[in-house]
Design a protein around this motif. Structure first.
Motif, mmCIF file in Angstrom:
data_model
loop_
_atom_site.group_PDB
_atom_site.id
_atom_site.type_symbol
_atom_site.label_atom_id
_atom_site.label_comp_id
_atom_site.label_asym_id
_atom_site.label_seq_id
_atom_site.Cartn_x
_atom_site.Cartn_y
_atom_site.Cartn_z
ATOM 1 N N VAL A 132 6.359 6.857 8.749
ATOM 2 C CA VAL A 132 5.498 6.345 7.686
ATOM 3 C C VAL A 132 4.086 6.200 8.269
ATOM 4 O O VAL A 132 3.937 5.814 9.421
ATOM 5 C CB VAL A 132 6.058 5.012 7.111
ATOM 6 C CG1 VAL A 132 6.332 3.994 8.200
ATOM 7 C CG2 VAL A 132 5.136 4.431 6.058
ATOM 8 N N SER A 133 3.090 6.567 7.487
ATOM 9 C CA SER A 133 1.708 6.574 8.011
ATOM 10 C C SER A 133 0.725 5.954 7.036
ATOM 11 O O SER A 133 0.994 5.867 5.838
ATOM 12 C CB SER A 133 1.206 8.009 8.234
ATOM 13 O OG SER A 133 2.147 8.780 8.880
ATOM 14 N N MET A 134 -0.424 5.593 7.559
ATOM 15 C CA MET A 134 -1.533 5.102 6.733
ATOM 16 C C MET A 134 -2.821 5.241 7.520
ATOM 17 O O MET A 134 -2.785 5.401 8.743
ATOM 18 C CB MET A 134 -1.314 3.636 6.349
ATOM 19 C CG MET A 134 -1.508 2.688 7.500
ATOM 20 S SD MET A 134 -0.121 1.561 7.720
ATOM 21 C CE MET A 134 1.228 2.649 7.996
ATOM 22 N N ARG A 135 -3.931 5.191 6.801
ATOM 23 C CA ARG A 135 -5.234 5.220 7.457
ATOM 24 C C ARG A 135 -5.999 3.972 7.077
ATOM 25 O O ARG A 135 -5.870 3.470 5.954
ATOM 26 C CB ARG A 135 -6.018 6.461 7.023
ATOM 27 C CG ARG A 135 -5.469 7.732 7.653
ATOM 28 C CD ARG A 135 -6.303 8.924 7.277
ATOM 29 N NE ARG A 135 -6.234 9.171 5.842
ATOM 30 C CZ ARG A 135 -7.272 9.596 5.110
ATOM 31 N NH1 ARG A 135 -8.446 9.791 5.662
ATOM 32 N NH2 ARG A 135 -7.122 9.818 3.815
ATOM 33 N N PHE A 136 -6.806 3.489 7.976
ATOM 34 C CA PHE A 136 -7.620 2.312 7.695
ATOM 35 C C PHE A 136 -9.063 2.760 7.481
ATOM 36 O O PHE A 136 -9.603 3.528 8.274
ATOM 37 C CB PHE A 136 -7.501 1.304 8.845
ATOM 38 C CG PHE A 136 -6.127 0.679 8.897
ATOM 39 C CD1 PHE A 136 -5.862 -0.504 8.219
ATOM 40 C CD2 PHE A 136 -5.087 1.313 9.570
ATOM 41 C CE1 PHE A 136 -4.582 -1.053 8.229
ATOM 42 C CE2 PHE A 136 -3.821 0.767 9.585
ATOM 43 C CZ PHE A 136 -3.559 -0.421 8.912
ATOM 44 N N VAL A 137 -9.632 2.336 6.369
ATOM 45 C CA VAL A 137 -11.009 2.753 6.062
ATOM 46 C C VAL A 137 -11.892 1.519 5.888
ATOM 47 O O VAL A 137 -11.390 0.408 5.735
ATOM 48 C CB VAL A 137 -11.066 3.622 4.774
ATOM 49 C CG1 VAL A 137 -10.326 4.928 4.989
ATOM 50 C CG2 VAL A 137 -10.517 2.857 3.576
ATOM 51 N N GLU A 195 0.881 -1.167 0.000
ATOM 52 C CA GLU A 195 0.000 0.000 0.000
ATOM 53 C C GLU A 195 0.913 1.211 0.000
ATOM 54 O O GLU A 195 1.991 1.189 0.600
ATOM 55 C CB GLU A 195 -0.868 0.028 1.263
ATOM 56 C CG GLU A 195 -1.781 -1.181 1.418
ATOM 57 C CD GLU A 195 -3.095 -1.047 0.649
ATOM 58 O OE1 GLU A 195 -3.295 -0.001 -0.015
ATOM 59 O OE2 GLU A 195 -3.909 -1.985 0.708
ATOM 60 N N ALA A 196 0.472 2.277 -0.667
ATOM 61 C CA ALA A 196 1.324 3.460 -0.763
ATOM 62 C C ALA A 196 1.431 4.153 0.593
ATOM 63 O O ALA A 196 0.549 4.025 1.446
ATOM 64 C CB ALA A 196 0.740 4.426 -1.782
ATOM 65 N N GLU A 197 2.508 4.900 0.770
ATOM 66 C CA GLU A 197 2.651 5.710 1.979
ATOM 67 C C GLU A 197 1.478 6.690 2.041
ATOM 68 O O GLU A 197 1.128 7.321 1.051
ATOM 69 C CB GLU A 197 3.981 6.456 1.951
ATOM 70 C CG GLU A 197 4.172 7.313 3.184
ATOM 71 C CD GLU A 197 5.600 7.778 3.385
ATOM 72 O OE1 GLU A 197 6.412 7.663 2.453
ATOM 73 O OE2 GLU A 197 5.885 8.256 4.480
ATOM 74 N N GLY A 198 0.857 6.788 3.214
ATOM 75 C CA GLY A 198 -0.298 7.679 3.375
ATOM 76 C C GLY A 198 -1.593 7.113 2.826
ATOM 77 O O GLY A 198 -2.616 7.798 2.798
ATOM 78 N N ALA A 199 -1.549 5.843 2.405
ATOM 79 C CA ALA A 199 -2.714 5.260 1.731
ATOM 80 C C ALA A 199 -3.886 5.052 2.670
ATOM 81 O O ALA A 199 -3.747 5.034 3.885
ATOM 82 C CB ALA A 199 -2.319 3.906 1.129
ATOM 83 N N GLU A 200 -5.065 4.888 2.057
ATOM 84 C CA GLU A 200 -6.229 4.409 2.779
ATOM 85 C C GLU A 200 -6.271 2.901 2.569
ATOM 86 O O GLU A 200 -6.434 2.435 1.434
ATOM 87 C CB GLU A 200 -7.492 5.071 2.238
ATOM 88 C CG GLU A 200 -7.524 6.555 2.514
ATOM 89 C CD GLU A 200 -8.851 7.203 2.127
ATOM 90 O OE1 GLU A 200 -9.606 6.582 1.351
ATOM 91 O OE2 GLU A 200 -9.105 8.315 2.613
#
Lengths: 261, 263
Positions: B258-263, B91-96
């Motif tokens: 590095v971050s991501m969000r879960f949707v 998954e891309a960096e910052g991805a949902e």
């Protein structure tokens, strides 16, 4: 709490410290004891040590991790005083059998100040500006309260459960390290027993020192140039015994070693 | 000693891969095949890998699992396990990250290695790993066991590709020459709260020793780690459960975040 009770409890804890014996939890005997009373008790205990010739060289911050705060059901740290008699050098033997009761080891970042810090209103930037250097540090905590049965007032009265401490022999400019993410590795008898990083202590060791400066500032007490401040453990407490040795490394800061006898 | 026929291996591989692709939990395969051993388990994992490749997925990396002493003790094993990473795991960096495609995801903070030269065992050591490393980069691995309630034994988890599911790399690259990976600190934050902390030594004393072990384990099948491989070296922190609405940031000392969000 009246002055007499404070003095009696402070003397009792001082005797327990010197005699390597424990006392029953203060909170069981004096259920109304407030944290502020407990600090007065700790001051009495400290006065007795100073009368013996010990000199205050710094302060320690305790109860900085979420786990310990949850255990004691408090949402803020506490503090105690460090004297010259508690300090040991890197690699030195620590006489825990002679001096301590139920010791546990913690790994910390120690701050050495070059300027006074007078709260309230001290910011993180001011803490960094007032810091001469940071150093790797073992704190060996101990409790004069029976079986570590402590509530927050018990540990506060008992000088924040302080025992002995060991400073490494490297100093690092705080400009050169991100203290909120510096990694810590603790080994006992050559085996890695825990790892952690700066955020384990209130999000950053810098937050801990700012908290202390601001808390003491309310009582007109400052952190003084030249003092060493132990900022709180980055790893869980670990019980120790004579015959064991420990080593810790902090990323970008250095190492400290000690042997327990 | 293998206990399964080639047909049984194919069919178990298909069973577990369907569970992955349909985001559906199944019971552990050793319930039906109690004698299933390590060799069978890796045979199933490799069958899944070949099936994905045949479908056009590229295998872009490898991962190590059960690398912490605590986990090895808990599972009563001497050695970590490995799995593979297919292209769509990234998954891309910052991805949902779409949780509807996952069963019960958990996140772990890791250091990823990217190699510039092949690594071949047996006898692969930390020095060779560091010399063959192009750069290091922070990674969050999103693991997702296909087994109900993350309950499994060792052969079952190996067959399930070591719970591999998704991963995100990002932040800053670092040369292995510029850092002491043992003491690199990490902070794993969920919704702004630092929920887990640790340092590199949590991964069998040094993350590079995990990569060396991987090369030596692959050598038993006469395989190597090719140049250009991304390797997730093992969780420095405990795994933290996440759900839709959570955001996760990992910070690594000297390597940014590095971050991501879960949707």
């Amino acid at each position: 709490m009246d002055q007499n009770t404070i003095q009696t409890l402070g003397d009792e804890l001082y005797d327990a410290l010197r005699g390597r014996k424990t006392v029953e939890p203060l909170t069981e005997r004096e259920p109304d004891i407030r944290t502020e009373d407990a600090y007065h008790v700790s001051m009495r205990m400290l006065e007795r040590r100073k009368t013996d010739g010990e000199r205050v060289i710094g302060k320690k911050i305790g109860v900085t991790s979420k786990a310990v705060q949850a255990m004691l059901n408090v949402h803020q740290p506490d503090f105690g005083y460090l004297t010259d008699a508690m300090l040991f050098g890197n690699g030195e033997e620590l006489p825990i059998s002679e001096q301590l009761i139920a010791p546990r080891a913690e790994g910390e970042v120690a701050f050495v100040l070059k300027r006074d810090l007078q709260g309230p209103g001290v910011t993180n930037a001011e803490v960094l500006r007032a810091t001469e250097c940071v150093m790797p540090c073992f704190e060996i905590v101990d409790s004069r309260i029976r079986d570590w049965k402590i509530k927050i007032q018990d540990t506060v009265a008992d000088n924040a459960s302080c025992g002995l401490f060991v400073l490494g022999d490297q100093i690092v400019d705080p400009r050169r390290v991100d203290l909120s993410v510096c990694g810590m590795v603790v080994e006992k008898n050559g085996e890695v027993v825990s790892t952690g990083s700066g955020a384990a202590a209130l999000g950053s060791p810098v937050n801990c020192v700012a908290w202390l400066a601001n808390t003491l500032g309310e009582f007109g007490i400052k952190l003084e140039a030249g003092e060493v401040i132990l900022s709180g453990s980055l790893v869980p407490l670990l019980p120790i015994q004579a015959g064991e040795s420990m080593h810790l490394s902090i990323g970008g800061i250095g190492t400290a070693s000690t042997r327990f006898v | 000693m293998s206990t399964l026929s080639a047909d049984q291996i194919e069919s178990l591989s298909e069973h577990l891969e369907s569970a992955e692709l349909q985001a559906r939990a199944v019971h552990k395969i050793t319930d039906d095949y109690p004698d299933l051993d390590f060799e069978d388990a890796y045979a199933i994992q490799w069958a899944t890998r070949r099936r994905k490749e045949a479908r056009g997925n590229r295998i872009i990396g490898l991962k190590m699992g059960l690398t912490s002493r605590a986990k090895m003790k808990q599972m009563d094993v001497e050695e970590p396990i490995y799995g593979f990473l297919a292209d769509y795991f990234q998954e891309a960096e910052g991805a949902e990250v779409d949780t509807s495609k996952l069963i019960h995801p958990k996140v772990e903070a890791e250091i990823a290695f990217v190699t510039k030269a092949p690594l071949r065992g047996p006898g692969c050591h930390v020095g060779q790993v560091l010399a063959a490393t192009d750069f290091l980069i922070p990674a969050v691995e999103i693991i997702d066991s296909r087994y109900e309630n993350f309950r499994f034994d060792l052969p079952s988890v190996v067959a399930d590709n070591a719970s591999s599911s998704r991963f995100v790399t990002g932040g800053g690259m670092m040369s292995p020459r510029e850092t002491d990976l043992r003491t690199v600190g990490v902070v794993l934050e969920k919704n702004g709260d630092p929920v887990e902390v640790g340092a590199g030594a949590a991964v069998i004393n040094h993350p590079a020793s995990s990569v060396a072990l991987l090369a030596n384990m692959l050598a038993q099948r006469d395989e190597e780690i090719p140049a250009g491989t991304l390797i997730l070296s093992g969780g420095i922190t405990a795994a933290v459960a996440v759900e839709a609405g959570d955001n996760v940031t990992m910070r690594a000392q000297g390597m940014g975040s590095v971050s991501m969000r879960f949707v």
